[in-house]
Design an enzyme around this catalytic site. Structure first.
Site, PDB file in Angstrom:
ATOM      1  N   LYS A 228      31.667  46.827  40.585  1.00 18.62           N
ATOM      2  CA  LYS A 228      32.133  45.360  41.098  1.00 18.62           C
ATOM      3  C   LYS A 228      32.483  44.684  39.945  1.00 18.62           C
ATOM      4  CE  LYS A 228      31.172  41.812  44.558  1.00 18.62           C
ATOM      5  NZ  LYS A 228      31.926  40.755  43.566  1.00 18.62           N
TER       6      LYS A 228
ATOM      7  N   SER B 130      36.685  39.006  51.868  1.00 23.97           N
ATOM      8  CA  SER B 130      35.509  38.901  50.993  1.00 23.97           C
ATOM      9  C   SER B 130      34.650  40.098  51.405  1.00 23.97           C
ATOM     10  CB  SER B 130      35.026  37.671  51.094  1.00 23.97           C
ATOM     11  OG  SER B 130      33.801  37.717  50.053  1.00 23.97           O
TER      12      SER B 130
HETATM   13  S1  IVH Z   1      37.159  45.633  47.657  1.00 24.16           S
HETATM   14  C1  IVH Z   1      38.149  43.832  51.630  1.00 24.16           C
HETATM   15  N1  IVH Z   1      36.293  46.412  45.201  1.00 24.16           N
HETATM   16  O1  IVH Z   1      34.653  41.177  44.866  1.00 24.16           O
HETATM   17  C2  IVH Z   1      37.347  44.164  50.376  1.00 24.16           C
HETATM   18  N2  IVH Z   1      36.483  44.215  45.511  1.00 24.16           N
HETATM   19  O2  IVH Z   1      32.815  39.814  46.674  1.00 24.16           O
HETATM   20  C3  IVH Z   1      38.309  43.754  49.335  1.00 24.16           C
HETATM   21  N3  IVH Z   1      35.685  42.896  43.392  1.00 24.16           N
HETATM   22  O3  IVH Z   1      37.007  39.580  46.634  1.00 24.16           O
HETATM   23  C4  IVH Z   1      37.443  43.725  48.123  1.00 24.16           C
HETATM   24  N4  IVH Z   1      35.117  44.560  42.500  1.00 24.16           N
HETATM   25  O4  IVH Z   1      37.385  40.104  44.084  1.00 24.16           O
HETATM   26  C5  IVH Z   1      36.752  45.263  45.940  1.00 24.16           C
HETATM   27  N5  IVH Z   1      35.822  47.559  43.175  1.00 24.16           N
HETATM   28  C6  IVH Z   1      35.922  46.517  43.807  1.00 24.16           C
HETATM   29  C7  IVH Z   1      35.715  45.195  43.451  1.00 24.16           C
HETATM   30  C8  IVH Z   1      35.754  43.968  44.248  1.00 24.16           C
HETATM   31  C9  IVH Z   1      35.291  43.311  42.273  1.00 24.16           C
HETATM   32  C10 IVH Z   1      35.798  41.284  43.837  1.00 24.16           C
HETATM   33  C11 IVH Z   1      36.857  41.086  44.624  1.00 24.16           C
HETATM   34  C12 IVH Z   1      36.361  40.702  46.007  1.00 24.16           C
HETATM   35  C13 IVH Z   1      34.929  40.114  45.716  1.00 24.16           C
HETATM   36  C14 IVH Z   1      33.944  40.081  46.794  1.00 24.16           C
END
Ligand code: IVH
Length: 700
Positions: free
Chosen positions: A138, A106
């Protein structure tokens, strides 16, 4: 929102067998561990199987952490089925489990620019060189892992608990923007691409329109719609749901180029034919990062899909490796979460609703607007003074504000857009239900319909009696009660017990099966006991606490009914105001008629024996509290017990899922967090009132 269900837990308990128990476990500790296990299982089920979590990831982690610590201290407490022993919730029965080779983590959150800068300061200490960042929207969907072998899509899995997800290959294969074959001649041997599946807004609106036409359940927001669509047993249903995808991360990689940075990774992913979001930017320093976050906030409504923040990542993969991970998230990335959302919409009218006590509450009829993740059409305006203070007038364009699951609020009018000669709203002189005058007493802020015969008050009194905090008659909600009152079957709460299948079946919109179920739950409600009956009667000032005190002390309704004001005042926890109110209630002949009906029907009007488990009505069921600062009238433990006894939950950290933050003397940073998130804040007096009465009508 995602969740890492194994965070820290497995490592911390993995070697418990070799540890000695650090002493005998007292009953309280054992009970706490059992309660935590149960609660965690419940949250796992809500999260994984029902797609309906009620606490934030951070809150979940705090509970898990507490259990891990307890078990680490007392290994004899560990049970084979403890949530610490198994990664998160059971994978759903419908889909085959998929073990993630690299856990799907997360992200940590920041809510302000300062918090983003503080993150930069923290990570800058971990590496010698300057950091370059990448900013991404995001996306508000759900994380998915796509596995390609020799260029072919062979498996798609949800994140699940981060360690084990669900195999949703057949469903994901219906998403047209996800390639089934990678582009280019030299496909890597194995490549796992991670990203977000989401539902674009137009597809969401179209889906809900279709659902509405078919009289099916509407989806609250695009995220739920996307999650629900991926969980279909029949991939043809998923295929009809117009889902989309953006990649943002790699998991397993065998073959292909050696990547040095996130932007190299993204452009390679794009070359392979995977969709990559077009708003992703390389950012040279933290000021540019903050600008990017602000720009995303400005653009959020023009994107065609929901975003709930920006994700900022360290670009250089070698720097990432140096920074590493905490138990739940990488140190090299942070999610900047947007503040509560505001939208403008037309105020079509102001209406007044009548409650069970006759209180007349004005509310805004809004042109439905999608704000803070759901569609808002109604919002309370509280009372006459609130309407005057905000000076909102029917016909105005108004600002509506909502943060996550918090109750929507009308902030005020957009004066620049006010049509000419718009008239101030005046409080109606008469009750919209019965036409009798609405009265506002000197020194009070509320208006009341003082006609006890008012049909709307009748409906609301019966709804309250049958409600969750009182007799808890399943299936007897407002719509049904109104139907039965209109049909002449109900005049007061006592009449509920004269409803039979034969009397109900002739009504429209009521199948025999529903009538049978309803009559069965009415029958079951007879054993709720005196305290709940007293609450259900809706005697002024008698909330769950006073009802409990009266029931304990007097034991039977007959004794409450015939007690003098002196006798009532003598009850521990009952003061003169409550005593007067109780005596006044039982002096009214109409109220005694209701009691006779209850007696006649065989409703249990006695209190359980002393020493039995406390039986406070669950007026706070589904509400989550965070306490900060010291209270005068209650200890911290006392306040927690009082909330939990009423079905509420106490958690340690504030999130947008928190229902209320209770603030005492010298509050901590939780207060500021609550303010940023727009979580309702209660002072001690309001909190004590809430324990007594439950949340106000209309609270989420
Ligand atoms: S990176 C280890 N990039 O947000 C990091 N996550 O709150 C992996 N999410 O589980 C995630 N947009 O479902 C990443 N541009 C983005 C994202 C993103 C949405 C979601 C994803 C993650 C959650 C965390």
């Amino acid at each position: 929102m995602g969740r890492v269900r194994h965070s820290g837990g497995r490592g911390a308990v993995g070697n418990l067998a070799s540890m000695a128990d650090s002493g005998r476990v007292d009953d309280e500790t054992a009970a706490r561990a059992a309660a935590l296990r149960e609660e965690l299982r419940d949250h796992n089920e809500r999260y994984f199987l029902l797609d309906d979590p009620i606490i934030s990831d951070a809150e979940y982690d705090a509970l898990l952490r507490e259990l891990i610590d307890l078990e680490a201290e007392h290994p004899s407490l560990v049970t084979a089925d403890s949530p610490t022993q198994r990664p998160g919730g059971a994978p759903s029965a419908t889909f085959a489990p998929v073990a993630h080779v690299v856990p799907m983590l997360s992200l940590d959150n920041a809510f302000t620019a300062e918090e983003v800068r503080a993150w930069d300061a923290r990570i800058s200490r971990l590496v010698p060189d300057r950091i370059v960042f990448v900013g991404e929207p995001k996306l508000d969907g759900l994380a998915i892992s796509l596995l390609y072998e020799d260029g072919r899509l062979v498996r798609a899995a949800t994140r699940g608990d981060g360690v084990t997800g669900d195999d949703v290959t057949a469903n994901v294969a219906t998403i047209s923007s996800i390639p089934k074959r990678l582009r280019g001649a030299a496909a890597p041997r194995r490549l796992e691409v991670r990203g977000e599946v989401f539902m674009p807004l137009d597809a969401f609106e179209e889906l809900n329109r279709r659902q509405g036409e078919a009289e099916e359940r509407l989806f609250a927001n695009p995220r739920n719609a996307a999650a629900g669509s991926l969980r279909q047993k029949d991939a043809r249903v998923t295929a009809s749901r117009a889902l989309d995808f953006f990649g943002y991360q790699l998991g397993v990689q065998e073959g292909g180029p050696t990547l040095r940075s996130h932007h190299e990774m993204l452009s390679w992913t794009q070359d392979l034919g995977l969709p990559v979001n077009q708003h992703i930017r390389s950012l040279a320093d933290i000021d540019t990062v903050i600008d990017f976050c602000e720009r995303m906030l400005e653009q959020r409504h023009g994107l065609g899909y929901e975003i709930d923040g920006a994700v900022v990542k360290v670009d250089d993969l070698a720097q990432r490796a140096e920074m590493g991970f905490t138990s739940r998230a990488p140190r090299w990335a942070i999610a900047y979460k947007f503040p509560p959302e505001e939208k403008t919409t037309r105020l079509n009218g102001i209406m007044v609703s009548i409650g069970r006590t006759g209180r007349a509450t004005p509310f805004a009829l809004l042109e439905p607007v999608f704000v803070g993740g759901s569609t808002v059409g109604l919002a309370t305006l509280h009372n006459q003074d609130e309407v005057a203070r905000k000076d909102v007038r029917p016909g105005d364009v108004v600002i509506v504000r909502k943060a996550g699951d918090v109750i929507p609020e009308v902030v005020g009018p957009v004066l620049a857009k006010r049509p000419k000669r718009l008239r101030r709203w005046t409080f109606p002189a008469n009750c919209p239900a019965c036409g009798s005058p609405l009265v506002r007493l000197e020194g009070e802020s509320d208006h009341h319909c003082v006609n006890l015969e008012c049909p709307e008050q009748r409906v609301q009194r019966i709804v309250f009696f049958a409600g969750r905090g009182a007799m808890d008659v399943e299936g007897l909600g407002e719509e049904r009660v109104r139907q039965f009152v209109d049909a002449g079957l109900l005049r007061d709460a006592g009449d509920i017990y004269s409803l039979t299948v034969e009397r109900l079946v002739p009504l429209e919109r009521l199948a025999a099966r529903s009538a049978e179920n309803l009559v069965a739950s009415i029958e079951a409600s007879k054993t709720q006991g005196l305290a709940r009956v007293l609450v259900g009667l809706g005697i002024r000032h008698v909330g769950p606490t006073a009802a409990q005190a009266l029931a304990r002390a007097l034991g039977h309704l007959d004794r409450v009914e015939h007690a003098s004001v002196e006798e009532l005042t003598a009850v521990d926890g009952v003061g003169p105001i409550i005593a007067e109110s109780v005596a006044r209630f039982f002096a009214v002949a109409g109220n005694r008629v209701v009691l006779d009906k209850l007696r006649h029907a065989g409703v249990d009007l006695s209190a359980p024996q002393r020493g039995a488990a406390p039986d406070v009505p669950v007026v706070l069921g589904g509400y989550t509290f965070v306490l900060t600062g010291g209270l005068e009238s209650l200890t911290r433990e006392g306040a927690e017990e009082a909330i939990e006894a009423r079905g509420g939950k106490v958690t340690s950290s504030v999130s947008k899922k928190t229902s209320f933050v209770v603030v005492g003397e010298n509050p901590g940073t939780k207060l500021a967090k609550a303010e940023t998130l727009g979580v309702p804040i209660l002072g001690e007096a309001a909190f004590v009132q809430l324990l007594e009465d439950g949340p106000p009508e209309g609270a989420a």
